[in-house]
Design a protein around this motif. Structure first.
Motif, PDB file in Angstrom:
ATOM      1  N   LEU A 409      47.017  54.064 -16.654  1.00  0.00           N
ATOM      2  CA  LEU A 409      48.437  54.020 -16.653  1.00  0.00           C
ATOM      3  C   LEU A 409      49.147  53.735 -17.892  1.00  0.00           C
ATOM      4  CD1 LEU A 409      50.962  54.661 -14.755  1.00  0.00           C
ATOM      5  CD2 LEU A 409      50.785  52.143 -13.991  1.00  0.00           C
ATOM      6  N   THR A 410      49.798  54.780 -18.579  1.00  0.00           N
ATOM      7  CA  THR A 410      50.460  54.449 -19.828  1.00  0.00           C
ATOM      8  C   THR A 410      52.051  54.555 -19.668  1.00  0.00           C
ATOM      9  OG1 THR A 410      50.217  56.724 -20.452  1.00  0.00           O
ATOM     10  CG2 THR A 410      48.625  55.509 -21.125  1.00  0.00           C
ATOM     11  N   TRP A 411      52.347  54.592 -18.439  1.00  0.00           N
ATOM     12  CA  TRP A 411      53.977  54.609 -18.314  1.00  0.00           C
ATOM     13  C   TRP A 411      54.554  53.340 -18.291  1.00  0.00           C
ATOM     14  CZ3 TRP A 411      56.922  53.362 -13.650  1.00  0.00           C
ATOM     15  CH2 TRP A 411      58.217  53.783 -13.939  1.00  0.00           C
ATOM     16  N   SER A 412      55.575  52.912 -19.013  1.00  0.00           N
ATOM     17  CA  SER A 412      55.917  51.583 -19.278  1.00  0.00           C
ATOM     18  C   SER A 412      56.963  51.295 -18.083  1.00  0.00           C
ATOM     19  CB  SER A 412      56.613  51.506 -20.478  1.00  0.00           C
ATOM     20  OG  SER A 412      55.685  51.339 -21.674  1.00  0.00           O
ATOM     21  N   ALA A 413      56.824  50.186 -17.558  1.00  0.00           N
ATOM     22  CA  ALA A 413      57.868  49.785 -16.652  1.00  0.00           C
ATOM     23  C   ALA A 413      59.205  49.672 -17.070  1.00  0.00           C
ATOM     24  CB  ALA A 413      57.505  48.415 -15.957  1.00  0.00           C
ATOM     25  N   PRO A 414      60.361  50.237 -16.440  1.00  0.00           N
ATOM     26  CA  PRO A 414      61.644  50.097 -17.076  1.00  0.00           C
ATOM     27  C   PRO A 414      62.144  48.894 -16.774  1.00  0.00           C
ATOM     28  CG  PRO A 414      61.264  52.154 -15.735  1.00  0.00           C
ATOM     29  CD  PRO A 414      60.093  51.193 -15.345  1.00  0.00           C
ATOM     30  N   VAL A 431      50.991  53.888  -6.302  1.00  0.00           N
ATOM     31  CA  VAL A 431      50.163  54.608  -5.555  1.00  0.00           C
ATOM     32  C   VAL A 431      50.739  54.836  -4.049  1.00  0.00           C
ATOM     33  CG1 VAL A 431      48.029  54.014  -4.366  1.00  0.00           C
ATOM     34  CG2 VAL A 431      48.322  53.628  -6.857  1.00  0.00           C
ATOM     35  N   PHE A 432      51.601  54.005  -3.605  1.00  0.00           N
ATOM     36  CA  PHE A 432      52.177  53.867  -2.365  1.00  0.00           C
ATOM     37  C   PHE A 432      53.232  54.516  -2.250  1.00  0.00           C
ATOM     38  CE2 PHE A 432      48.820  50.704  -1.463  1.00  0.00           C
ATOM     39  CZ  PHE A 432      48.637  50.770  -0.128  1.00  0.00           C
ATOM     40  N   GLY A 433      53.834  54.760  -3.285  1.00  0.00           N
ATOM     41  CA  GLY A 433      55.328  55.307  -3.302  1.00  0.00           C
ATOM     42  C   GLY A 433      56.451  54.568  -2.628  1.00  0.00           C
ATOM     43  N   ASN A 434      55.992  53.336  -2.833  1.00  0.00           N
ATOM     44  CA  ASN A 434      57.045  52.288  -2.216  1.00  0.00           C
ATOM     45  C   ASN A 434      57.954  51.755  -3.393  1.00  0.00           C
ATOM     46  OD1 ASN A 434      56.263  52.925   0.632  1.00  0.00           O
ATOM     47  ND2 ASN A 434      54.743  51.102   0.286  1.00  0.00           N
ATOM     48  N   LEU A 435      58.873  52.486  -3.896  1.00  0.00           N
ATOM     49  CA  LEU A 435      59.436  52.241  -5.045  1.00  0.00           C
ATOM     50  C   LEU A 435      60.917  51.106  -5.282  1.00  0.00           C
ATOM     51  CD1 LEU A 435      59.268  55.738  -6.672  1.00  0.00           C
ATOM     52  CD2 LEU A 435      57.543  53.757  -6.816  1.00  0.00           C
ATOM     53  N   VAL A 436      61.313  50.828  -3.797  1.00  0.00           N
ATOM     54  CA  VAL A 436      62.515  50.043  -3.709  1.00  0.00           C
ATOM     55  C   VAL A 436      62.247  48.932  -2.842  1.00  0.00           C
ATOM     56  CG1 VAL A 436      63.992  52.220  -3.943  1.00  0.00           C
ATOM     57  CG2 VAL A 436      63.247  51.485  -1.811  1.00  0.00           C
ATOM     58  N   GLN A 437      60.929  48.574  -2.439  1.00  0.00           N
ATOM     59  CA  GLN A 437      60.772  47.416  -1.805  1.00  0.00           C
ATOM     60  C   GLN A 437      59.499  46.462  -2.308  1.00  0.00           C
ATOM     61  OE1 GLN A 437      60.172  49.009   2.092  1.00  0.00           O
ATOM     62  NE2 GLN A 437      58.302  50.317   1.350  1.00  0.00           N
ATOM     63  N   GLY A 438      59.490  45.542  -1.865  1.00  0.00           N
ATOM     64  CA  GLY A 438      58.262  44.517  -2.210  1.00  0.00           C
ATOM     65  C   GLY A 438      58.512  43.996  -3.613  1.00  0.00           C
ATOM     66  N   HIS A 439      57.357  43.069  -4.038  1.00  0.00           N
ATOM     67  CA  HIS A 439      57.717  42.431  -5.256  1.00  0.00           C
ATOM     68  C   HIS A 439      57.297  43.308  -6.441  1.00  0.00           C
ATOM     69  CE1 HIS A 439      56.555  39.028  -2.636  1.00  0.00           C
ATOM     70  NE2 HIS A 439      57.491  38.488  -3.323  1.00  0.00           N
ATOM     71  N   ALA A 440      56.402  44.300  -6.361  1.00  0.00           N
ATOM     72  CA  ALA A 440      55.955  45.347  -7.393  1.00  0.00           C
ATOM     73  C   ALA A 440      57.118  46.032  -7.719  1.00  0.00           C
ATOM     74  CB  ALA A 440      54.739  45.688  -7.022  1.00  0.00           C
ATOM     75  N   ALA A 441      58.095  46.446  -6.744  1.00  0.00           N
ATOM     76  CA  ALA A 441      58.927  47.271  -7.084  1.00  0.00           C
ATOM     77  C   ALA A 441      59.975  46.863  -8.035  1.00  0.00           C
ATOM     78  CB  ALA A 441      59.570  47.762  -5.993  1.00  0.00           C
ATOM     79  N   ALA A 442      59.834  45.453  -8.085  1.00  0.00           N
ATOM     80  CA  ALA A 442      60.953  44.882  -9.080  1.00  0.00           C
ATOM     81  C   ALA A 442      60.507  45.204 -10.437  1.00  0.00           C
ATOM     82  CB  ALA A 442      60.902  43.320  -9.095  1.00  0.00           C
ATOM     83  N   LEU A 443      59.302  45.716 -10.826  1.00  0.00           N
ATOM     84  CA  LEU A 443      58.945  46.199 -12.284  1.00  0.00           C
ATOM     85  C   LEU A 443      59.907  47.349 -12.605  1.00  0.00           C
ATOM     86  CD1 LEU A 443      55.041  45.440 -11.787  1.00  0.00           C
ATOM     87  CD2 LEU A 443      56.920  43.931 -13.063  1.00  0.00           C
ATOM     88  N   ASP A 446      66.300  49.277 -11.045  1.00  0.00           N
ATOM     89  CA  ASP A 446      67.214  49.634  -9.802  1.00  0.00           C
ATOM     90  C   ASP A 446      68.092  50.783 -10.578  1.00  0.00           C
ATOM     91  OD1 ASP A 446      68.800  48.249 -11.102  1.00  0.00           O
ATOM     92  OD2 ASP A 446      69.322  46.606  -9.541  1.00  0.00           O
ATOM     93  N   ASP A 447      68.210  51.139 -11.640  1.00  0.00           N
ATOM     94  CA  ASP A 447      68.988  52.264 -12.205  1.00  0.00           C
ATOM     95  C   ASP A 447      68.509  53.527 -11.866  1.00  0.00           C
ATOM     96  OD1 ASP A 447      67.815  53.368 -14.874  1.00  0.00           O
ATOM     97  OD2 ASP A 447      67.186  51.500 -14.560  1.00  0.00           O
ATOM     98  N   LEU A 448      69.293  54.671 -11.514  1.00  0.00           N
ATOM     99  CA  LEU A 448      68.883  55.907 -11.222  1.00  0.00           C
ATOM    100  C   LEU A 448      67.796  56.526 -12.213  1.00  0.00           C
ATOM    101  CD1 LEU A 448      72.173  57.525  -9.781  1.00  0.00           C
ATOM    102  CD2 LEU A 448      70.369  56.412  -8.403  1.00  0.00           C
ATOM    103  N   ALA A 449      68.111  56.368 -13.661  1.00  0.00           N
ATOM    104  CA  ALA A 449      67.103  56.830 -14.272  1.00  0.00           C
ATOM    105  C   ALA A 449      65.689  56.423 -14.306  1.00  0.00           C
ATOM    106  CB  ALA A 449      67.678  56.796 -15.820  1.00  0.00           C
ATOM    107  N   SER A 450      65.505  55.004 -14.052  1.00  0.00           N
ATOM    108  CA  SER A 450      64.416  54.493 -13.820  1.00  0.00           C
ATOM    109  C   SER A 450      63.688  54.943 -12.586  1.00  0.00           C
ATOM    110  CB  SER A 450      64.394  53.001 -13.881  1.00  0.00           C
ATOM    111  OG  SER A 450      64.894  52.430 -15.215  1.00  0.00           O
ATOM    112  N   ARG A 451      64.295  55.017 -11.540  1.00  0.00           N
ATOM    113  CA  ARG A 451      63.758  55.383 -10.312  1.00  0.00           C
ATOM    114  C   ARG A 451      63.481  56.904 -10.193  1.00  0.00           C
ATOM    115  NH1 ARG A 451      66.239  51.849  -6.499  1.00  0.00           N
ATOM    116  NH2 ARG A 451      65.180  49.829  -6.966  1.00  0.00           N
ATOM    117  N   ALA A 452      63.998  57.547 -11.291  1.00  0.00           N
ATOM    118  CA  ALA A 452      63.491  59.148 -11.360  1.00  0.00           C
ATOM    119  C   ALA A 452      62.319  59.292 -12.082  1.00  0.00           C
ATOM    120  CB  ALA A 452      64.635  59.731 -12.013  1.00  0.00           C
ATOM    121  N   GLU A 453      62.348  58.211 -13.117  1.00  0.00           N
ATOM    122  CA  GLU A 453      60.979  58.540 -13.728  1.00  0.00           C
ATOM    123  C   GLU A 453      59.986  57.900 -12.740  1.00  0.00           C
ATOM    124  OE1 GLU A 453      60.524  56.336 -17.510  1.00  0.00           O
ATOM    125  OE2 GLU A 453      62.128  57.447 -18.391  1.00  0.00           O
TER     126      GLU A 453
END
Length: 521
Positions: A409-414, A431-443, A446-453
């Motif tokens: 994984l080379t994509w940098s966390a925003p 992997v789970f596609g849970n991008l807005v919940q849980g501890h790991a999602a904080a990486l 919360d901006d739209l561009a980061s979520r889209a990436e």
């Protein structure tokens, strides 16, 4: 508490809720977002009372329809990563060993691929009820049955206790996989197409399962995300267990510890972990990295290390997908409070401790001549902890005639302004596609561009993982010693020769052996 006769399970929900019939009894789940969900299903008896520190025992059956809409309680764990709050909420409930199932088609004829998740947590913490492990999106959008489960951690699961089997946490995992083999057809899954996937300590568990005769035939494919290299020799594990028992004024035996409240025992393990930096002369590299628990190469439950087992052909009939993030150490450096502040002295100490070979520090500096102290510090820790153990697992598998696919994984966390890079744990929400919940999602931020990436990268990752679970082909060529082709996941993924070539060459002759007790101990 561990009653000799299990109480009648609660029965609730509407008549439209999904109901399945298992060997132990009927279960009523819930329908959420078009997916049938069953939570808190016991796969073994509570390991308390006479079963404390024992190998998992078959669960007792029940009459009627058991409600399966709430997660089971987490296994005992004290202060690590804030999980003590979860344990307090579950006080008095000892049904720790439970599974959860998400299925798009809960019927015995569906024959869907099954993905069984093993969560990480340094072998000391973790529970399957965390929101980042929700399997709904994978099941709904990719047509797989997702299973998560709890297993014993810390002292309960991995301490080397006299009179108890070693690696009880791994034995729990085998029991959960046996439950999947025997019962997943009722939830729409195909027991012949089971993929085990896990991250960090979960990936170490996946690697260990490949080396365990007890797990043979229970999985067809395996995904190991950031495999840790720390596996313990029995002498080291026993010495650490002795220190944990000594915190309570006891000896590390079943007779002495079985009556101790699980929360107190977990707290004793935390106390030993907190004091690890003062034990470096006796416990070596694990003490430097505050690793108090790991799978024990005891010769019975875990006969040899995963790398040796795979090199000898143990995984030849299992397809393997293995890899790591590019900047594994970055998250830990941030947690330590030294991100951007690593000194030359700290880098030199890290190189002296963790670089392979008698002249490893000089070789690292030669391989990365432009690297400053912070980069050298992170490189050697990343390599020792996760990157090279993961790569060597693929090398062992392919060297023995098995098949492995490698990724990075080379994509940098925003999140945090991108300071964490492609850090440890970033792959979990993808992997789970849970991008807005849980501890790991904080990486992710919360901006739209980061979520889209994140959505773009997550789609690539989820497609690869589920295709691998379905057909054994994640979408790029298998790894081999000559081409070393690797999928690099980013907003535009590429397939290229393994990108960490300098590190690969530095570690080429290293053997990941069980970590010993100091010779002077």
């Amino acid at each position: 508490m561990s009653p000799s006769v299990p109480p009648s399970p609660p029965s609730y929900g509407s008549t439209s809720d999904p109901v399945v019939k298992t060997a132990a009894g009927s279960l009523r789940g819930a329908r959420e977002g078009g997916v049938a969900v069953f939570r808190g299903i016991p796969y073994a008896r509570p390991p308390v009372g006479a079963l404390r520190f024992a190998a998992p025992r078959a669960v007792r059956g029940w009459d009627g329809v058991r409600g399966a809409r709430a997660f089971g309680p987490p296994p005992p764990q004290a202060g690590a990563f804030g999980m003590d709050a979860l344990s307090r909420e579950a006080a008095g409930d000892d049904d720790w060993l439970t599974v959860n199932v998400w299925s798009p088609d809960p019927g015995p004829g569906a024959g869907l691929p099954v993905m069984v998740w093993i969560q990480g947590g340094a072998y000391v913490t973790g529970t399957s009820g965390l929101p980042e492990y929700d399997g709904g999106r994978l099941a709904r959008e990719h047509g797989v049955v997702v299973v998560t489960f709890n297993y014993r951690v810390g002292v309960e699961g991995f301490a080397q206790i006299e009179g108890a089997p070693a690696n009880r946490g791994l034995l729990d995992q085998v029991a959960a996989l046996e439950w999947v083999r025997d019962g997943i057809r009722a939830f729409g899954g195909d027991p012949g197409r089971v993929t085990v996937f896990g991250e960090s300590a979960g990936a170490g568990s996946v690697a260990a399962l490949l080396a365990m005769g007890r797990a043979r035939g229970l999985l067809r494919r395996a995904v190991a995300q950031s495999v840790p290299g720390a596996f313990f020799a029995p002498e080291l594990a026993a010495d650490i267990a002795g220190a944990c028992a000594a915190e309570l004024g006891l000896r590390p035996t079943v007779a002495a510890l079985s009556a101790v409240d699980p929360a107190r025992l977990a707290a004793a393990g935390d106390a030993v972990t907190a004091g690890l930096p003062g034990r470096v002369e006796r416990w070596g590299l694990p003490a430097h990295r505050s690793i108090a628990f790991a799978p024990v190469v005891d010769g019975e439950v875990l006969p040899v290390t995963p790398w040796q087992a795979l090199a000898e052909g143990a995984g030849r009939d299992v397809d393997l997908l293995v890899g790591h993030t590019r900047d594994e150490q970055r998250l830990f450096t941030a947690i330590e409070g030294t991100l951007g502040q690593v000194t030359g002295e700290q880098a030199a100490e890290a190189l002296a401790l963790f670089a392979p070979g008698p002249d490893g520090a000089r070789h690292y500096r030669g391989a990365f001549p432009a690297a400053g102290p912070g980069e050298l510090y992170e490189l050697v820790h990343s390599d020792w902890l996760f990157r090279m153990p993961s790569l060597h697992l693929a090398r062992a598998q392919t060297g023995a005639g098995g098949r492995a696919h490698v990724y990075e994984l080379t994509w940098s966390a925003p999140g945090m302004g991108g300071a964490l890079g492609a850090c440890h744990g970033l792959d979990v929400p993808l992997v789970f596609g849970n991008l807005v919940q849980g501890h790991a999602a904080a990486l992710i931020g919360d901006d739209l561009a980061s979520r889209a990436e994140a959505e773009t990268v997550s789609a690539y990752v989820r497609d690869a993982w589920t295709a691998f679970a379905d057909r054994g082909d994640p979408g790029w060529p298998a790894y081999d010693a000559m081409r070393r082709l690797t999928r690099c996941f980013d907003t535009i993924p590429v397939v290229a020769p393994y990108p960490e070539e300098a590190s690969r060459l530095l570690w080429e002759d290293h053997v990941f052996a069980a970590l010993p007790l100091s010779a002077g101990a």
